[in-house]
Design a protein around this motif. Structure first.
Motif, PDB file in Angstrom:
ATOM      1  N   ASP A 113       0.844  -1.192   0.000  1.00 39.19           N
ATOM      2  CA  ASP A 113       0.000   0.000   0.000  1.00 39.19           C
ATOM      3  C   ASP A 113       0.881   1.243   0.000  1.00 39.19           C
ATOM      4  O   ASP A 113       1.579   1.528   0.969  1.00 39.19           O
ATOM      5  CB  ASP A 113      -0.923  -0.002   1.227  1.00 39.19           C
ATOM      6  CG  ASP A 113      -1.927   1.151   1.194  1.00 39.19           C
ATOM      7  OD1 ASP A 113      -1.841   2.002   0.281  1.00 39.19           O
ATOM      8  OD2 ASP A 113      -2.781   1.212   2.090  1.00 39.19           O
TER       9      ASP A 113
ATOM     10  N   SER B  75      -0.622   4.235  -1.173  1.00 40.20           N
ATOM     11  CA  SER B  75      -1.628   5.264  -1.468  1.00 40.20           C
ATOM     12  C   SER B  75      -1.398   6.515  -0.629  1.00 40.20           C
ATOM     13  O   SER B  75      -0.771   6.477   0.428  1.00 40.20           O
ATOM     14  CB  SER B  75      -3.034   4.708  -1.217  1.00 40.20           C
ATOM     15  OG  SER B  75      -3.168   4.276   0.125  1.00 40.20           O
TER      16      SER B  75
ATOM     17  N   GLU C 142      -1.728  -7.555  -4.426  1.00 43.19           N
ATOM     18  CA  GLU C 142      -2.434  -6.271  -4.413  1.00 43.19           C
ATOM     19  C   GLU C 142      -1.438  -5.122  -4.381  1.00 43.19           C
ATOM     20  O   GLU C 142      -0.489  -5.137  -3.590  1.00 43.19           O
ATOM     21  CB  GLU C 142      -3.347  -6.161  -3.185  1.00 43.19           C
ATOM     22  CG  GLU C 142      -4.527  -7.104  -3.185  1.00 43.19           C
ATOM     23  CD  GLU C 142      -5.488  -6.825  -2.028  1.00 43.19           C
ATOM     24  OE1 GLU C 142      -5.449  -5.709  -1.475  1.00 43.19           O
ATOM     25  OE2 GLU C 142      -6.257  -7.725  -1.678  1.00 43.19           O
TER      26      GLU C 142
ATOM     27  N   HIS D 258      -1.541  -0.865  -4.203  1.00 50.67           N
ATOM     28  CA  HIS D 258      -2.355   0.341  -4.023  1.00 50.67           C
ATOM     29  C   HIS D 258      -1.466   1.570  -4.221  1.00 50.67           C
ATOM     30  O   HIS D 258      -0.579   1.845  -3.408  1.00 50.67           O
ATOM     31  CB  HIS D 258      -2.982   0.361  -2.628  1.00 50.67           C
ATOM     32  CG  HIS D 258      -3.863  -0.818  -2.342  1.00 50.67           C
ATOM     33  ND1 HIS D 258      -5.221  -0.805  -2.573  1.00 50.67           N
ATOM     34  CD2 HIS D 258      -3.583  -2.058  -1.871  1.00 50.67           C
ATOM     35  CE1 HIS D 258      -5.738  -1.978  -2.245  1.00 50.67           C
ATOM     36  NE2 HIS D 258      -4.756  -2.761  -1.813  1.00 50.67           N
TER      37      HIS D 258
ATOM     38  N   GLY E 259      -3.150   4.561  -5.289  1.00 54.26           N
ATOM     39  CA  GLY E 259      -4.140   5.614  -5.456  1.00 54.26           C
ATOM     40  C   GLY E 259      -3.793   6.873  -4.688  1.00 54.26           C
ATOM     41  O   GLY E 259      -3.041   6.861  -3.717  1.00 54.26           O
TER      42      GLY E 259
ATOM     43  N   LYS F  68      -4.946  -7.176  -8.180  1.00 51.46           N
ATOM     44  CA  LYS F  68      -5.664  -5.932  -7.897  1.00 51.46           C
ATOM     45  C   LYS F  68      -4.697  -4.756  -7.997  1.00 51.46           C
ATOM     46  O   LYS F  68      -3.661  -4.745  -7.343  1.00 51.46           O
ATOM     47  CB  LYS F  68      -6.286  -5.984  -6.496  1.00 51.46           C
ATOM     48  CG  LYS F  68      -7.066  -4.724  -6.119  1.00 51.46           C
ATOM     49  CD  LYS F  68      -7.707  -4.874  -4.740  1.00 51.46           C
ATOM     50  CE  LYS F  68      -8.491  -3.631  -4.350  1.00 51.46           C
ATOM     51  NZ  LYS F  68      -9.135  -3.789  -3.020  1.00 51.46           N
TER      52      LYS F  68
ATOM     53  N   ASP G 259      -4.722  -0.524  -7.863  1.00 50.04           N
ATOM     54  CA  ASP G 259      -5.481   0.693  -7.573  1.00 50.04           C
ATOM     55  C   ASP G 259      -4.627   1.898  -7.952  1.00 50.04           C
ATOM     56  O   ASP G 259      -3.612   2.176  -7.321  1.00 50.04           O
ATOM     57  CB  ASP G 259      -5.849   0.731  -6.089  1.00 50.04           C
ATOM     58  CG  ASP G 259      -6.696   1.950  -5.743  1.00 50.04           C
ATOM     59  OD1 ASP G 259      -6.960   2.776  -6.644  1.00 50.04           O
ATOM     60  OD2 ASP G 259      -7.081   2.085  -4.567  1.00 50.04           O
TER      61      ASP G 259
ATOM     62  N   GLN H 210      -6.331   4.986  -8.676  1.00 53.95           N
ATOM     63  CA  GLN H 210      -7.326   6.051  -8.698  1.00 53.95           C
ATOM     64  C   GLN H 210      -6.747   7.384  -8.225  1.00 53.95           C
ATOM     65  O   GLN H 210      -5.797   7.449  -7.458  1.00 53.95           O
ATOM     66  CB  GLN H 210      -8.529   5.671  -7.823  1.00 53.95           C
ATOM     67  CG  GLN H 210      -8.213   5.509  -6.345  1.00 53.95           C
ATOM     68  CD  GLN H 210      -9.444   5.129  -5.546  1.00 53.95           C
ATOM     69  OE1 GLN H 210     -10.413   5.868  -5.510  1.00 53.95           O
ATOM     70  NE2 GLN H 210      -9.400   3.954  -4.928  1.00 53.95           N
TER      71      GLN H 210
ATOM     72  N   LYS I 297      -8.858  -6.820 -10.980  1.00 59.59           N
ATOM     73  CA  LYS I 297      -9.509  -5.556 -10.633  1.00 59.59           C
ATOM     74  C   LYS I 297      -8.563  -4.396 -10.930  1.00 59.59           C
ATOM     75  O   LYS I 297      -7.417  -4.403 -10.482  1.00 59.59           O
ATOM     76  CB  LYS I 297      -9.901  -5.544  -9.148  1.00 59.59           C
ATOM     77  CG  LYS I 297     -10.973  -6.568  -8.794  1.00 59.59           C
ATOM     78  CD  LYS I 297     -11.377  -6.460  -7.325  1.00 59.59           C
ATOM     79  CE  LYS I 297     -12.474  -7.466  -6.992  1.00 59.59           C
ATOM     80  NZ  LYS I 297     -12.915  -7.350  -5.580  1.00 59.59           N
TER      81      LYS I 297
ATOM     82  N   PHE J 217      -8.529  -0.108 -10.910  1.00 58.89           N
ATOM     83  CA  PHE J 217      -9.240   1.114 -10.498  1.00 58.89           C
ATOM     84  C   PHE J 217      -8.509   2.322 -11.092  1.00 58.89           C
ATOM     85  O   PHE J 217      -7.376   2.611 -10.738  1.00 58.89           O
ATOM     86  CB  PHE J 217      -9.290   1.220  -8.977  1.00 58.89           C
ATOM     87  CG  PHE J 217     -10.016   0.074  -8.323  1.00 58.89           C
ATOM     88  CD1 PHE J 217     -11.379   0.130  -8.088  1.00 58.89           C
ATOM     89  CD2 PHE J 217      -9.331  -1.079  -7.945  1.00 58.89           C
ATOM     90  CE1 PHE J 217     -12.050  -0.927  -7.496  1.00 58.89           C
ATOM     91  CE2 PHE J 217      -9.989  -2.146  -7.343  1.00 58.89           C
ATOM     92  CZ  PHE J 217     -11.354  -2.067  -7.129  1.00 58.89           C
TER      93      PHE J 217
END
Length: 433
Positions: free
Chosen positions: A311, A313, A333, A335, A337, A357, A359, A361, A384, A386
């Motif tokens: 992560d 983000s 995963e 992230h 974002g 996944k 992300d 965004q 996924k 995003f």
């Protein structure tokens, strides 16, 4: 020395005595007389939230779990009722709940303290931990002293106890004396020190070879030196969110050879480098959200190639280079974002063969989608994606090439004006757009 016949008679007598005593206990327990205004549920006697003067003078002998929370009990222990087990030795007080009272010290619970395995003293006025006050609790496994007024942990605070769980959240602890947890080293598995006033952690402070979970969130630690956590060989998770951390020195987490989860969210870290990640060979989850990270060094992930969740983000990343994620072949995963990403190098995701996944965004990657040929083409297992809030104006037929396994694609909150024919045709498994 007695003869074999005498020994057999003594054994038969002892067994008969124990059976009679157990029958007496059973009949006493079966009666289940519940002293008003307490409530009885199974072996739990709930005397919580009573008005002053309502506390029963004597509690049932069958009590195994006792809840005295949310009263106005004070120290000395004259205000705490005494359990009488005169007729039943098999009923043990193994759970004592005394949170939300007005105790200013760990109470003396008399001869039954040695049977207690869980003692909850949260939300009182206790200002120190005394070895003399804890010594009678010979069987204690869980001690909760959260939300009190404790200011320091001294080397003499704890006697030798079989303690597995120690909760010291939300006190005023600003100092940990060297050796303060030594007497708990053979048993302690969970230590929580969140919401205190720790500004520094001396190297090798935690000599706790059985500790599995350590929480130090919401303190004032700005810098972690090398070898700080050396001695925590069994540690599986470390939480240090909201400390204002700005520097992690080389080898900051060295020695944590079994670590699986590291949470460093809401700090002031500016870069990811292999120096402070050194030794985290079994790390599976790394949480670095809400920092000020603007750079990922090319060899950052050399020592933690078992990461499954990363992560990043809410940071300051503006570029994803070809080397940004090298070595993360088992990552599941990612992230990224709410950064400032406006550039994604060709091949930035090439090594993420297991990613499911992604992300991205609320970044600025409109041109990546519009102009690049298959920026995500290496992510053939991705399910996924995003991309909302990225100022994307057009979607070409090559924007999502290679995403054969994709099931969920979010392009909301963009400024899409055109979509080429067959832009989504290769995504045979797409379920939600």
């Amino acid at each position: 020395m007695c003869s074999p016949a005498q020994a057999r008679r003594l054994v038969r007598f002892a067994v008969l005595f124990l059976l009679v005593l157990r029958l007496q206990c059973g009949s006493a327990a079966d009666a289940r007389t519940c002293p008003p205004p307490c409530v009885c549920i199974g072996e739990l006697l709930d005397c919580s939230r009573l008005r002053r003067g309502q506390m029963p003078e004597e509690l049932p002998e069958w009590t195994v779990q006792l809840d005295l929370s949310h009263n106005k009990l004070t120290f000395p222990p004259a205000s705490i009722p005494v359990l009488h087990f005169a007729n039943c030795l098999f009923s043990l007080n193994v759970y004592r709940k005394l949170n939300h009272n007005e105790l200013d010290a760990i109470p003396d619970l008399g001869p039954y303290a040695s049977n207690i395995t869980t003692l909850i003293l949260a939300n009182n006025r206790i200002n120190r931990i005394s070895v003399d006050q804890l010594r009678p609790f010979l069987a204690l496994e869980t001690l909760d002293l959260s939300n009190n007024n404790i200011v320091e942990i001294k080397a003499s605070s704890f006697p030798t106890l079989p303690l597995k769980n120690l909760f010291l959240n939300n006190n005023r602890i600003s100092a940990l004396e060297t050796g303060c947890f030594t007497n708990l080293s053979s048993s302690l598995q969970v230590l929580r020190l969140n919401r205190n006033r720790l500004s520094a952690i001396p190297a090798k402070m935690f000599q706790l070879p059985n500790l599995q979970h350590l929480e130090l969130s919401r303190n004032r630690v700005r810098r972690v030196e090398g070898l700080t956590f050396h001695g925590l060989h069994a540690l599986r998770s470390l939480k240090m969110q909201r400390n204002g951390l700005s520097r992690l020195m080389d080898g900051a987490f060295w020695g944590l050879s079994n670590m699986e989860v590291l949470q460093l969210d809401y700090n002031n870290l500016t870069e990811v480098s292999k120096g402070w990640l050194y030794g985290l060979l079994t790390l599976q989850q790394l949480h670095l959200g809400h920092n000020a990270i603007s750079r990922i060094r090319p060899d950052a992930w050399e020592f933690c190639q078992k990461l499954s969740e990363l992560d990043l983000s809410f940071n300051h990343l503006s570029r994803l280079e070809e080397s940004s994620f090298v070595g993360l072949s088992v990552l599941d995963e990612l992230h990224i974002g709410n950064n400032r990403v406006s550039f994604i190098a060709d091949g930035a995701f090439r090594g993420l063969s297991n990613l499911q996944k992604l992300d991205l965004q609320n970044n600025e990657i409109s041109w990546t989608i519009e102009d690049m040929n298959g920026p995500f083409s290496a992510l053939d297992k991705l399910k996924k994606l995003f991309l909302q809030g990225n100022q994307i104006r057009s979607v070409t037929k090559k924007s999502f090439s290679g995403l054969d396994a994709l099931q969920h694609l979010d392009l909301s909150n963009n400024a899409i004006m055109s979509i080429q024919a067959n832009a989504f045709s290769q995504m045979k498994n797409l379920q939600e757009l």
